[in-house]
Design an enzyme around this catalytic site. Structure first.
Site, short mmCIF file in Angstrom:
data_model
loop_
_atom_site.label_atom_id
_atom_site.label_comp_id
_atom_site.label_asym_id
_atom_site.label_seq_id
_atom_site.Cartn_x
_atom_site.Cartn_y
_atom_site.Cartn_z
N ASP A 96 0.04 5.15 1.07
CA ASP A 96 -0.08 6.10 2.19
C ASP A 96 -0.11 5.38 3.53
O ASP A 96 -0.91 4.46 3.73
CB ASP A 96 -1.36 6.94 2.04
CG ASP A 96 -1.23 7.93 0.90
OD1 ASP A 96 -0.62 8.99 1.11
OD2 ASP A 96 -1.71 7.62 -0.21
N ASP A 149 0.87 -1.17 0.00
CA ASP A 149 0.00 0.00 0.00
C ASP A 149 0.92 1.24 0.00
O ASP A 149 2.11 1.11 0.30
CB ASP A 149 -0.85 -0.09 1.28
CG ASP A 149 -1.58 1.18 1.60
OD1 ASP A 149 -2.31 1.65 0.72
OD2 ASP A 149 -1.42 1.70 2.72
N ASP A 165 -1.94 -0.28 5.74
CA ASP A 165 -2.28 0.32 7.04
C ASP A 165 -3.77 0.63 7.20
O ASP A 165 -4.19 1.07 8.26
CB ASP A 165 -1.53 1.64 7.22
CG ASP A 165 -2.08 2.72 6.29
OD1 ASP A 165 -2.29 2.42 5.11
OD2 ASP A 165 -2.34 3.83 6.77
#
Ligand SMILES: O=P(O)(O)OC[C@H]1O[C@H](O[C@H]2O[C@H](CO)[C@@H](O)[C@H](O)[C@H]2O)[C@H](O)[C@@H](O)[C@@H]1O
Length: 345
Positions: A98, A96, A287
């Site tokens: 960000d 991922d 996240d």
């Protein structure tokens, strides 16, 4: 009715191993019930509740980090065990962006990754097939990462492209997957309307991610969250083919099609020739709640594993955890060193 899809979650147990009486799952179920039952009446309150429920500080009070770590140990501490279960299999990396490769910052346009992280990801891609899977539009995430040798899945997996220079694992120069192209005009329209509707809400930021739109509320004062939710709802009520999901201080508006980061992971595995292979070990690091779709797929396939990046206990389908992007970099670096040591052996 606007569809607010709860991300896939599993109940969090307390220290005695029981599910707490009032835990996050229960709270979220209630939010979902309110949405379905009230069909608008309690909708805005429910949205705002959900916006609050997702705040790490709220979750922190509900779960103890020590017991959470027992269920989701640090991937750095468990590095040798992870290598052991991947033994003899082809590792495929899914990252991922960000909050995983770059730290979370107030301004989404300034979420830069460090040079050191970029160097590490470049080395990683030299060792394993590597894909970036992001909620951002593909062009934008590419402009942050700037590595031509990677696969990119932007707009939560709705815009997939193979490496610019072809892959050393497979000639994927022409690999493209865009399952939501018919929604492009609708997404543009909704983006414009949201910009207009929210322009009087201080701090609100609408981001056009091509096949989806992000409504950022990180810089919106909490007392204005219900106004913002109202504005978003007033736009979305005319678009039954769009749904709403939630990330870190962001509402994500996207087509109702059954496509998400989990589907993107499956598509990429298939493209790499690992559709039915038992010799593949996909490692997904993310996240956010939208990464749960990918963690869930890995659990269902009983293949590879998911690593959640979080300092706080969170409901998750991931098996392991890392606290922050710096730890992600350490983990990736160790993978590179391990691979290089084997190549040289
Ligand atoms: O799937 P990802 O790569 O994690 O993208 C999810 C969203 O990330 C970005 O927003 C998040 O990061 C911003 C910068 O740190 C932060 O300001 C924001 O509060 C976070 O939600 C991005 O701007 C969104 O478009 C992505 O959907």
């Amino acid at each position: 009715m606007v569809r607010f899809i709860e991300e896939n979650t599993k109940p969090v147990k307390n220290e005695t191993g029981d599910e707490p009486k009032t835990d996050v799952t229960t709270a979220k179920k209630k939010v979902l019930q309110d949405l379905i039952i009230n069909n608008g009446g309690g909708l805005i309150n429910s949205w705002v509740d959900s916006m609050r429920t997702c705040s790490p500080t709220h979750l922190k009070s509900l779960m103890k980090r020590s017991s959470w770590l027992t269920e989701h140990p640090s991937a750095l501490d468990m590095f040798e065990e992870i290598l052991h279960v991947s033994e003899g299999k082809q590792i495929v990396m899914f990252l991922d962006y960000d909050g995983t490769l770059s730290p979370i910052v107030d301004d989404p346009d300034r979420a830069f990754m460090s040079k050191k992280m970029r160097r590490t990801v470049r080395k990683l891609a030299n060792c394993f097939p590597t894909a970036i899977v992001s909620g951002r539009c593909r062009e934008k995430v590419y402009n942050f990462v700037k590595l031509t040798e990677l696969y990119y899945a932007g707009s939560h997996g709705m815009d997939i492209k193979g490496p610019e220079q072809g892959s050393k694992y497979k000639d994927d120069k022409t690999l493209i997957c865009q399952p939501a192209t018919e929604f492009l005009p609708m997404i543009d329209e909704v983006y414009q309307k949201l910009v207009e509707k929210t322009n009087l809400t201080p701090g609100a930021n609408i981001e056009n991610n091509k096949f989806c739109v992000s409504v950022h509320f990180r810089r919106v004062d909490e007392k204005n969250w219900s106004d913002l939710a109202n504005q978003v709802r007033s736009v979305m009520k005319d678009y039954p083919k769009l749904r709403l999901t939630q990330g870190r201080k962001v509402l994500e508006i996207r087509p109702i099609i059954k496509w998400d980061k989990g589907k993107a992971l499956e598509f990429l595995l298939e493209s790499l020739g690992y559709a039915n292979s038992t010799d593949v070990f996909p490692l997904y690091i993310g996240d956010d709640r939208t990464d749960e779709d990918a963690f869930k797929i890995l659990r269902e396939r009983r293949q590879g594993l998911g690593i959640l990046v979080s300092k706080f206990p969170k409901e998750t389908n991931a098996s392991y955890s890392l606290e922050e992007p710096d730890e992600v970099m350490d983990f990736l670096q160790r993978l590179v060193e391990w691979k290089q040591s084997r190549a040289g052996a």
